[in-house]
Design a protein around this motif. Sequence first.
Motif, short mmCIF file in Angstrom:
data_model
loop_
_atom_site.label_atom_id
_atom_site.label_comp_id
_atom_site.label_asym_id
_atom_site.label_seq_id
_atom_site.Cartn_x
_atom_site.Cartn_y
_atom_site.Cartn_z
N LEU A 1 0.82 -1.20 0.00
CA LEU A 1 0.00 0.00 0.00
C LEU A 1 0.86 1.26 0.00
O LEU A 1 0.57 2.22 -0.71
CB LEU A 1 -0.94 -0.01 1.21
N ASN A 2 1.93 1.25 0.77
CA ASN A 2 2.83 2.40 0.80
C ASN A 2 3.51 2.62 -0.55
O ASN A 2 3.89 3.74 -0.90
CB ASN A 2 3.89 2.23 1.89
N ALA A 3 3.65 1.54 -1.31
CA ALA A 3 4.29 1.64 -2.63
C ALA A 3 3.30 1.99 -3.73
O ALA A 3 3.67 2.09 -4.89
CB ALA A 3 4.99 0.32 -2.96
N GLY A 4 2.01 2.15 -3.35
CA GLY A 4 1.02 2.59 -4.33
C GLY A 4 0.02 1.55 -4.77
O GLY A 4 -0.73 1.79 -5.72
N ALA A 5 -0.02 0.39 -4.12
CA ALA A 5 -1.02 -0.62 -4.49
C ALA A 5 -2.43 -0.06 -4.30
O ALA A 5 -2.71 0.64 -3.33
CB ALA A 5 -0.84 -1.87 -3.62
N LEU A 6 -3.33 -0.36 -5.24
CA LEU A 6 -4.70 0.17 -5.20
C LEU A 6 -5.62 -0.85 -4.54
O LEU A 6 -5.75 -1.98 -5.03
CB LEU A 6 -5.17 0.47 -6.63
N GLN B 1 -9.09 -2.57 -6.70
CA GLN B 1 -9.00 -3.13 -8.05
C GLN B 1 -9.28 -4.63 -8.13
O GLN B 1 -9.57 -5.15 -9.19
CB GLN B 1 -7.60 -2.86 -8.63
N CYS C 1 -7.04 11.94 4.13
CA CYS C 1 -5.63 12.17 3.76
C CYS C 1 -4.92 12.94 4.86
O CYS C 1 -5.22 14.11 5.10
CB CYS C 1 -5.56 12.95 2.44
N HIS D 1 -5.75 3.98 3.24
CA HIS D 1 -5.11 4.01 1.93
C HIS D 1 -6.13 4.08 0.79
O HIS D 1 -5.84 3.71 -0.34
CB HIS D 1 -4.20 2.79 1.76
#
Length: 213
Positions: free
Chosen positions: A2-7, A10, A179, A34
Amino acid sequence: LLNAGALPNQDPINCLQIALRMGNYELMNLLLRHGANVNYFCRVNTTHFPSALQYALKDEVMLRMLMNYGYDVHRCFDCPQGNSSHSQYVTDGWTSTVIKDTMFCEVITLSWLKHLSGKVVRVMLDYVDHVNICWKLEAVLKEQELWQDINLILTNPRSLKHLCRLKIRECMGRLRLRCPVFMTFLPLPNCLKDYILYKEYDLYGQENFIGTY
């Protein structure tokens, strides 16, 4: 991930739905922070209201977590029948784990869930302005211990402070509200930020897990 941008929205099987079914508060909180969509609709057992609610009816910690993250509570009170008598249809095949496409009032008034109706609706009223409840839901709520409290809220104007919070949350949008960076730069005192975020009802953040029904 998640920190690396996983959505988190999806996957064919919703990640948040899995966390809800597990009853895993930590995983739910992580996904919601997230950007997990609290208002997702399950493609298998769709309901008129967002699907996440059906897993949180018996757990106030989980229920308030959903509400705090922007669950669409108004959809639960959106009944086309209103004060008219609801149609009686056969519910053969329904179980406590399989709920077919229907309105919230039809779900919460089922024989194995109606004892929870007062507690669930009372929590919901903390997250809406004035709402009208349909005939069927009102009939069941009148049998609950919390009916007097619920009726007092339904028949009186909401406080200006509460209405302002709802309006600010609506203007900000669900993603901005959650956020941390955006909230940091918002030119408001911390106590007001906490009020906007419903921190007083954040049972998970307070580590108050005694609210399970």
